[in-house]
Design a protein around this motif. Sequence first.
Motif, PDB file in Angstrom:
ATOM      1  N   TRP A 147       0.849  -1.196   0.000  1.00  0.00           N
ATOM      2  CA  TRP A 147       0.000   0.000   0.000  1.00  0.00           C
ATOM      3  C   TRP A 147       0.878   1.236   0.000  1.00  0.00           C
ATOM      4  O   TRP A 147       1.722   1.410   0.869  1.00  0.00           O
ATOM      5  N   TYR A 148       0.667   2.064  -1.025  1.00  0.00           N
ATOM      6  CA  TYR A 148       1.381   3.345  -1.111  1.00  0.00           C
ATOM      7  C   TYR A 148       0.580   4.281  -1.999  1.00  0.00           C
ATOM      8  O   TYR A 148      -0.190   3.834  -2.843  1.00  0.00           O
ATOM      9  N   TRP A 149       0.812   5.585  -1.828  1.00  0.00           N
ATOM     10  CA  TRP A 149       0.107   6.566  -2.668  1.00  0.00           C
ATOM     11  C   TRP A 149       0.334   6.256  -4.145  1.00  0.00           C
ATOM     12  O   TRP A 149       1.490   6.044  -4.554  1.00  0.00           O
ATOM     13  N   PRO A 150      -0.703   6.286  -4.943  1.00  0.00           N
ATOM     14  CA  PRO A 150      -0.500   6.081  -6.383  1.00  0.00           C
ATOM     15  C   PRO A 150       0.079   7.355  -7.003  1.00  0.00           C
ATOM     16  O   PRO A 150       0.018   8.416  -6.401  1.00  0.00           O
TER      17      PRO A 150
ATOM     18  N   GLY B 169       7.905   7.799  -4.707  1.00  0.00           N
ATOM     19  CA  GLY B 169       7.916   8.046  -3.264  1.00  0.00           C
ATOM     20  C   GLY B 169       8.678   6.993  -2.464  1.00  0.00           C
ATOM     21  O   GLY B 169       9.548   6.289  -2.978  1.00  0.00           O
ATOM     22  N   ARG B 170       8.310   6.894  -1.200  1.00  0.00           N
ATOM     23  CA  ARG B 170       8.950   5.880  -0.354  1.00  0.00           C
ATOM     24  C   ARG B 170       8.466   4.481  -0.706  1.00  0.00           C
ATOM     25  O   ARG B 170       9.096   3.496  -0.323  1.00  0.00           O
ATOM     26  N   GLY B 171       7.368   4.379  -1.426  1.00  0.00           N
ATOM     27  CA  GLY B 171       6.868   3.073  -1.850  1.00  0.00           C
ATOM     28  C   GLY B 171       7.869   2.359  -2.744  1.00  0.00           C
ATOM     29  O   GLY B 171       7.913   1.136  -2.816  1.00  0.00           O
TER      30      GLY B 171
ATOM     31  N   PRO C   9      -0.679   1.143  10.578  1.00  0.00           N
ATOM     32  CA  PRO C   9       0.530   1.863  10.169  1.00  0.00           C
ATOM     33  C   PRO C   9       0.295   3.369  10.327  1.00  0.00           C
ATOM     34  O   PRO C   9      -0.826   3.843  10.144  1.00  0.00           O
ATOM     35  N   PHE C  10       1.341   4.100  10.646  1.00  0.00           N
ATOM     36  CA  PHE C  10       1.218   5.559  10.768  1.00  0.00           C
ATOM     37  C   PHE C  10       1.045   6.199   9.395  1.00  0.00           C
ATOM     38  O   PHE C  10       0.305   7.164   9.231  1.00  0.00           O
ATOM     39  N   ALA C  11       1.781   5.664   8.414  1.00  0.00           N
ATOM     40  CA  ALA C  11       1.765   6.251   7.069  1.00  0.00           C
ATOM     41  C   ALA C  11       2.196   5.182   6.078  1.00  0.00           C
ATOM     42  O   ALA C  11       2.890   4.236   6.456  1.00  0.00           O
ATOM     43  N   PRO C  12       1.806   5.339   4.811  1.00  0.00           N
ATOM     44  CA  PRO C  12       2.329   4.411   3.808  1.00  0.00           C
ATOM     45  C   PRO C  12       3.803   4.738   3.515  1.00  0.00           C
ATOM     46  O   PRO C  12       4.205   5.875   3.725  1.00  0.00           O
ATOM     47  N   PRO C  13       4.619   3.785   3.053  1.00  0.00           N
ATOM     48  CA  PRO C  13       4.237   2.452   2.608  1.00  0.00           C
ATOM     49  C   PRO C  13       4.034   1.475   3.769  1.00  0.00           C
ATOM     50  O   PRO C  13       4.676   1.587   4.793  1.00  0.00           O
ATOM     51  N   TYR C  14       3.123   0.520   3.523  1.00  0.00           N
ATOM     52  CA  TYR C  14       3.039  -0.634   4.407  1.00  0.00           C
ATOM     53  C   TYR C  14       2.710  -1.858   3.575  1.00  0.00           C
ATOM     54  O   TYR C  14       2.206  -1.747   2.449  1.00  0.00           O
TER      55      TYR C  14
ATOM     56  N   GLY D   1       4.525  -1.659   8.768  1.00  0.00           N
ATOM     57  CA  GLY D   1       4.731  -0.273   8.355  1.00  0.00           C
ATOM     58  C   GLY D   1       6.196   0.102   8.447  1.00  0.00           C
ATOM     59  O   GLY D   1       6.993  -0.611   9.063  1.00  0.00           O
ATOM     60  N   GLN D   2       6.536   1.246   7.871  1.00  0.00           N
ATOM     61  CA  GLN D   2       7.898   1.798   7.797  1.00  0.00           C
ATOM     62  C   GLN D   2       8.688   1.045   6.726  1.00  0.00           C
ATOM     63  O   GLN D   2       8.917  -0.165   6.839  1.00  0.00           O
ATOM     64  N   ALA D   3       9.151   1.813   5.728  1.00  0.00           N
ATOM     65  CA  ALA D   3       9.857   1.200   4.596  1.00  0.00           C
ATOM     66  C   ALA D   3      11.005   0.301   5.064  1.00  0.00           C
ATOM     67  O   ALA D   3      11.159  -0.832   4.592  1.00  0.00           O
ATOM     68  N   ALA D   4      11.785   0.797   6.021  1.00  0.00           N
ATOM     69  CA  ALA D   4      12.955   0.011   6.458  1.00  0.00           C
ATOM     70  C   ALA D   4      12.525  -1.281   7.159  1.00  0.00           C
ATOM     71  O   ALA D   4      13.217  -2.300   7.070  1.00  0.00           O
TER      72      ALA D   4
ATOM     73  N   GLY E 215       6.605  14.409  -5.845  1.00  0.00           N
ATOM     74  CA  GLY E 215       6.619  13.617  -4.601  1.00  0.00           C
ATOM     75  C   GLY E 215       7.713  14.098  -3.660  1.00  0.00           C
ATOM     76  O   GLY E 215       7.873  15.303  -3.433  1.00  0.00           O
ATOM     77  N   ILE E 216       8.463  13.153  -3.130  1.00  0.00           N
ATOM     78  CA  ILE E 216       9.528  13.496  -2.185  1.00  0.00           C
ATOM     79  C   ILE E 216      10.658  14.220  -2.911  1.00  0.00           C
ATOM     80  O   ILE E 216      11.159  15.239  -2.461  1.00  0.00           O
ATOM     81  N   PHE E 217      11.056  13.645  -4.047  1.00  0.00           N
ATOM     82  CA  PHE E 217      12.122  14.251  -4.841  1.00  0.00           C
ATOM     83  C   PHE E 217      11.480  15.166  -5.874  1.00  0.00           C
ATOM     84  O   PHE E 217      10.780  14.690  -6.779  1.00  0.00           O
TER      85      PHE E 217
HETATM   86  N1  LIG Z   1       9.519   6.788   8.070  1.00  0.00           N
HETATM   87  C1  LIG Z   1       8.428   6.373   7.244  1.00  0.00           C
HETATM   88  C2  LIG Z   1       7.840   7.624   6.619  1.00  0.00           C
HETATM   89  C3  LIG Z   1       6.509   7.363   5.992  1.00  0.00           C
HETATM   90  C4  LIG Z   1       5.972   8.641   5.366  1.00  0.00           C
HETATM   91  O1  LIG Z   1       6.331   9.762   5.727  1.00  0.00           O
HETATM   92  N2  LIG Z   1       5.074   8.461   4.373  1.00  0.00           N
HETATM   93  C5  LIG Z   1       4.534   9.617   3.682  1.00  0.00           C
HETATM   94  C6  LIG Z   1       4.436   9.345   2.207  1.00  0.00           C
HETATM   95  S1  LIG Z   1       6.062   9.133   1.526  1.00  0.00           S
HETATM   96  C7  LIG Z   1       3.170   9.952   4.219  1.00  0.00           C
HETATM   97  O2  LIG Z   1       2.153   9.629   3.636  1.00  0.00           O
HETATM   98  N3  LIG Z   1       3.172  10.628   5.351  1.00  0.00           N
HETATM   99  C8  LIG Z   1       1.988  11.083   6.001  1.00  0.00           C
HETATM  100  C9  LIG Z   1       2.343  11.879   7.228  1.00  0.00           C
HETATM  101  O3  LIG Z   1       3.523  11.955   7.588  1.00  0.00           O
HETATM  102  O4  LIG Z   1       1.425  12.456   7.790  1.00  0.00           O
HETATM  103  C10 LIG Z   1       8.927   5.378   6.168  1.00  0.00           C
HETATM  104  O5  LIG Z   1      10.114   5.442   5.822  1.00  0.00           O
HETATM  105  O6  LIG Z   1       8.149   4.540   5.709  1.00  0.00           O
END
Ligand SMILES: N[C@@H](CCC(=O)N[C@@H](CS)C(=O)NCC(=O)O)C(=O)O
Length: 236
Positions: A5-8, A12-14, A55-60, A70-73, A225-227
């Motif tokens: 699961w990740y933003w389409p 990104g981190r996905g 999970p707090f945030a995607p990716p998961y 959750g957490q990419a790492a 996205g991130i970059f």
């Molecule tokens: N440390 C987490 C960061 C996850 C993260 O920040 N995800 C972003 C998308 S790349 C998100 O949707 N964040 C929502 C938020 O921080 O509120 C990881 O590496 O997976």
Amino acid sequence: MYELWYWPGIPGRGELPRLALEAGKIPYRDMAREAGEDGYKALSKNMGQARDDPPFAPPYLITEEGLVIGQAANILLYLGEEYGLAPLDSAGRLWINQCQLTIADMVSEAHDTHHPVAIGAYYEDQQPEAKRRAEDFRAHRIPKYLGWFERILAERGDWLSGEAWSYADLSLFHLVEGLTFAFPRRMATIFGDLPKVMKLHGAVAALPELQDYLTSDRRLPFSDGIFRHYPELDGP
Ligand SMILES: N[C@@H](CCC(=O)N[C@@H](CS)C(=O)NCC(=O)O)C(=O)O
């Protein structure tokens, strides 16, 4: 089959777990992308599901047994162990996890160059701060982080674990790709100081295991996205 699961719409981190899933030939479904135009809605709905391990945030990643990671790492630590995408001994496992967490730190700092004040605010509303942050990132953080990877590779050989590629090598490849997209002028200046990192980047790009993916339309281009590439945040 795994659910990723990740933003389409953005790598990104996905992309960090995605590259490992692809290179490891591990069957998975890219759930939000599969939902097409409803991808954001599908992800938000899934995130909002009642769970005792949300999970707090995607990716998961969700396993067939229903484990939510959750957490990419953390996803990569799991895949590394399950599929041998990293050394399996304790020292090697922790070492590659350390490399991955350091990549995660740099990814966050790259993000913060365009959103140094508030993640929820527009870039245009934090432009002066972004300029200052990006200047420091270019001058000090890029050389410090990438110089650390260069030093490791000088000691260990072609890969971060020394012997064979691991998931962290795939992520380092993605990091270099993202930085080169966002800061092409700065990266062009620093490439010459990073022969080992650039060799690893080329070696990952040439991995037979990744060719199908890298040439497919599943691999999304960088955009907003991130970059992100803001010429005013780049410089030599
Ligand atoms: N440390 C987490 C960061 C996850 C993260 O920040 N995800 C972003 C998308 S790349 C998100 O949707 N964040 C929502 C938020 O921080 O509120 C990881 O590496 O997976």
